[in-house]
Design a protein around this motif. Structure first.
Motif, PDB file in Angstrom:
ATOM      1  N   CYS A   1      -7.949  27.065 -21.147  1.00  0.00           N
ATOM      2  CA  CYS A   1      -8.301  26.233 -22.300  1.00  0.00           C
ATOM      3  C   CYS A   1      -7.201  26.285 -23.357  1.00  0.00           C
ATOM      4  O   CYS A   1      -6.316  27.141 -23.304  1.00  0.00           O
ATOM      5  N   ALA A   2      -7.283  25.363 -24.298  1.00  0.00           N
ATOM      6  CA  ALA A   2      -6.272  25.281 -25.352  1.00  0.00           C
ATOM      7  C   ALA A   2      -6.952  25.363 -26.711  1.00  0.00           C
ATOM      8  O   ALA A   2      -8.098  24.937 -26.870  1.00  0.00           O
ATOM      9  N   GLY A   3      -6.210  25.910 -27.675  1.00  0.00           N
ATOM     10  CA  GLY A   3      -6.716  25.977 -29.042  1.00  0.00           C
ATOM     11  C   GLY A   3      -5.552  26.008 -30.016  1.00  0.00           C
ATOM     12  O   GLY A   3      -4.395  26.028 -29.596  1.00  0.00           O
ATOM     13  N   HIS A   4      -5.865  25.991 -31.311  1.00  0.00           N
ATOM     14  CA  HIS A   4      -4.782  26.055 -32.289  1.00  0.00           C
ATOM     15  C   HIS A   4      -5.224  26.784 -33.554  1.00  0.00           C
ATOM     16  O   HIS A   4      -6.417  26.881 -33.850  1.00  0.00           O
ATOM     17  N   ASP A   5      -4.232  27.286 -34.250  1.00  0.00           N
ATOM     18  CA  ASP A   5      -4.474  27.895 -35.557  1.00  0.00           C
ATOM     19  C   ASP A   5      -4.060  26.875 -36.618  1.00  0.00           C
ATOM     20  O   ASP A   5      -2.874  26.543 -36.728  1.00  0.00           O
ATOM     21  N   PRO A   6      -5.029  26.343 -37.377  1.00  0.00           N
ATOM     22  CA  PRO A   6      -4.685  25.283 -38.325  1.00  0.00           C
ATOM     23  C   PRO A   6      -3.771  25.752 -39.463  1.00  0.00           C
ATOM     24  O   PRO A   6      -3.045  24.955 -40.033  1.00  0.00           O
TER      25      PRO A   6
ATOM     26  N   LEU B   1      -0.081  26.767 -31.429  1.00  0.00           N
ATOM     27  CA  LEU B   1      -0.857  26.326 -30.266  1.00  0.00           C
ATOM     28  C   LEU B   1      -1.035  27.524 -29.326  1.00  0.00           C
ATOM     29  O   LEU B   1      -0.141  28.358 -29.208  1.00  0.00           O
ATOM     30  N   ALA B   2      -2.196  27.617 -28.686  1.00  0.00           N
ATOM     31  CA  ALA B   2      -2.401  28.718 -27.731  1.00  0.00           C
ATOM     32  C   ALA B   2      -3.114  28.216 -26.491  1.00  0.00           C
ATOM     33  O   ALA B   2      -3.933  27.296 -26.562  1.00  0.00           O
TER      34      ALA B   2
ATOM     35  N   ASN C   1      -8.864  35.634 -31.920  1.00  0.00           N
ATOM     36  CA  ASN C   1      -7.615  35.515 -32.673  1.00  0.00           C
ATOM     37  C   ASN C   1      -7.704  34.438 -33.753  1.00  0.00           C
ATOM     38  O   ASN C   1      -6.682  33.983 -34.265  1.00  0.00           O
ATOM     39  N   SER C   2      -8.965  34.041 -34.055  1.00  0.00           N
ATOM     40  CA  SER C   2      -9.234  33.042 -35.107  1.00  0.00           C
ATOM     41  C   SER C   2      -8.566  31.689 -34.845  1.00  0.00           C
ATOM     42  O   SER C   2      -8.080  31.042 -35.781  1.00  0.00           O
ATOM     43  N   PHE C   3      -8.474  31.317 -33.587  1.00  0.00           N
ATOM     44  CA  PHE C   3      -7.967  29.990 -33.247  1.00  0.00           C
ATOM     45  C   PHE C   3      -9.144  29.031 -33.103  1.00  0.00           C
ATOM     46  O   PHE C   3     -10.246  29.442 -32.745  1.00  0.00           O
TER      47      PHE C   3
ATOM     48  N   PHE D   1       2.858  16.804 -28.964  1.00  0.00           N
ATOM     49  CA  PHE D   1       1.981  17.395 -27.945  1.00  0.00           C
ATOM     50  C   PHE D   1       1.449  16.299 -27.030  1.00  0.00           C
ATOM     51  O   PHE D   1       1.043  15.233 -27.497  1.00  0.00           O
ATOM     52  N   LYS D   2       1.467  16.560 -25.705  1.00  0.00           N
ATOM     53  CA  LYS D   2       0.990  15.543 -24.753  1.00  0.00           C
ATOM     54  C   LYS D   2       0.094  16.186 -23.698  1.00  0.00           C
ATOM     55  O   LYS D   2       0.342  17.330 -23.283  1.00  0.00           O
ATOM     56  N   ARG D   3      -0.899  15.410 -23.260  1.00  0.00           N
ATOM     57  CA  ARG D   3      -1.697  15.822 -22.092  1.00  0.00           C
ATOM     58  C   ARG D   3      -1.430  14.793 -20.990  1.00  0.00           C
ATOM     59  O   ARG D   3      -1.547  13.594 -21.228  1.00  0.00           O
TER      60      ARG D   3
END
Ligand code: SF4
Length: 392
Positions: A93-98, A103-104, A115-117, A136-138
């Motif tokens: 899965c993907a997430g991010h820290d605003p 990006l993680a 990790n608070s993402f 960023f692309k998918r």
């Protein structure tokens, strides 16, 4: 390699190792095989060197590897990427820290939470996500109508506090427990209390408690500081580890008919030791409610059960297993009930170790060849599916 660099991490297991090893030896004069990561990394590097294109390199990996692979990596140019095999066997899965705009990628959502993402999305099977200085692309690199997410993740492997398919894993495990009550009403009527195999049977015990109204007696306790996983130890060591690890409060089970909840039976050793202890304490009857259906075949996709010989369920039915582990009954959740509780459809899951139908062709051929050899009495040692004589 020729100034092209890539760092890569990988979750999964590759099945067609022999032809890939040969291809890498032919292309990299100093190639040494230590683990499957070497194959995934070098195959990607080969494609990236030839094409200078991450999409083409990921496509090359997806098309030539048979197995489970969720991959994350970064190139020497700072292109950060992640992709999943076309069957989507392992989570990613993907997430991010605003705040930091970081990006993680992670196998499970729990590490994003911790990790608070912010959780963003689960990659689709055959999908590639790329972050470069341009954005960023998918990209759906390969379309595969047959998905095969590992069903064992729901029952055993994933952290209970991760999210799959929009639900916490522990909630799905509670539903598994409720399902077993529905499927084994007669047994439930006979019993006085529920006990879990700590901690693997805790979530389903909650479901059994809710659906049956029986008290969940917390009389099986796990030693917090014995951390070896019995699953991956050798025989004698495994027995003594389980013995040290799990304590049964005898007075709570004496004279009682007890349901023990467990997520799965692989070798049967853990449950056998626990039942022995319960019998010594005077338990009247012991039924084991198992949320993952009977495991009849090995896994080649990264779960450590690689041969038929080590699986008690490959040679014995539920009644025979009950005798072997000393239970009055072993009550497996049905495959249909398990599938429904996951929220996925049968053709979106890998159920290979419980049905014998493997989602990838090389794995199916190896499983069939191993089964023939096993029935003829050949000795199975370690990861025999990697041996040249077994590989197609
Ligand atoms: S064979 Fe079983 S353990 Fe392995 S990936 Fe498939 S469902 Fe999961």
């Amino acid at each position: 390699m020729g100034g092209v660099t890539v760092a890569l991490s990988f979750n999964g297991n590759i099945v067609n190792t022999q032809p890939l090893k040969k291809e890498m030896e032919d292309n990299f004069k100093d190639f040494i095989y230590n683990c499957d990561s070497d194959l995934v990394c070098h195959k990607f590097l080969l494609g990236y060197k030839q094409s200078k294109d991450i999409v083409a390199a990921a496509k090359g990996v997806m098309e030539s590897l048979d197995g489970a692979f969720s991959v994350t990596g970064i190139t020497g140019n700072g292109e950060f990427f992640a992709f999943k095999d076309p069957h989507g066997i392992k989570p990613l899965c993907a997430g991010h820290d605003p705040n930091t705009k970081t990006l993680a990628f992670s196998s499970e959502t729990v590490s994003l939470d911790m990790n608070s993402f912010v959780r963003d999305f689960e990659l689709n099977p055959g999908e590639l996500a790329i972050a470069t200085k341009d954005g960023f692309k998918r990209i759906q690199v390969i379309e595969n109508p047959k998905h095969a997410f590992c069903a064992f993740e729901f029952a055993y492997f994933a952290r209970p506090d991760s999210i799959f398919n929009g639900k916490y894993v522990y909630e799905i495990r509670e539903q598994f427990g409720r399902n077993t009550v529905k499927e084994y009403q007669d047994v439930v009527k006979e019993c006085d209390i529920i006990m879990s195999v700590p901690e693997t049977g805790d979530d389903s015990a909650m479901g059994v408690h809710e659906a049956s109204g029986l008290r969940w007696e917390r009389c099986s306790r796990r030693h917090r500081y014995v951390t070896e996983r019995a699953f991956i130890l050798l025989n004698a060591e495994r027995y003594s580890t389980i013995d040290k690890k799990i304590n049964i409060l005898g007075s709570k089970v004496a004279g009682k008919s007890v349901i023990i909840t467990e997520d799965s039976i692989v070798r049967g050793d853990t449950t056998k030791v626990i039942i022995e202890k319960m019998r010594q304490a005077g338990a009247k009857k012991v039924y084991v409610f198992v949320t993952f259906p009977r495991i009849i075949g090995p896994c080649f996709y990264g779960i450590d059960m690689s041969s038929y010989g080590q699986l008690v369920g490959s040679r014995h039915n539920a009644e025979e297993i009950a005798k072997i582990i000393g239970a009055d009954g072993v009550c497996y959740q049905s495959i249909e009930a398990l599938v429904e509780a996951t929220g996925k459809k049968t053709d979106e899951l890998c159920l290979a170790c419980i049905t014998g139908k493997y989602p990838t062709p090389c794995a199916q051929k190896i499983a069939d060849a191993m089964k023939r050899r096993f029935q003829q009495g050949y000795e199975e040692k370690g990861r025999i599916y990697e041996n040249e004589e077994i590989q197609p």
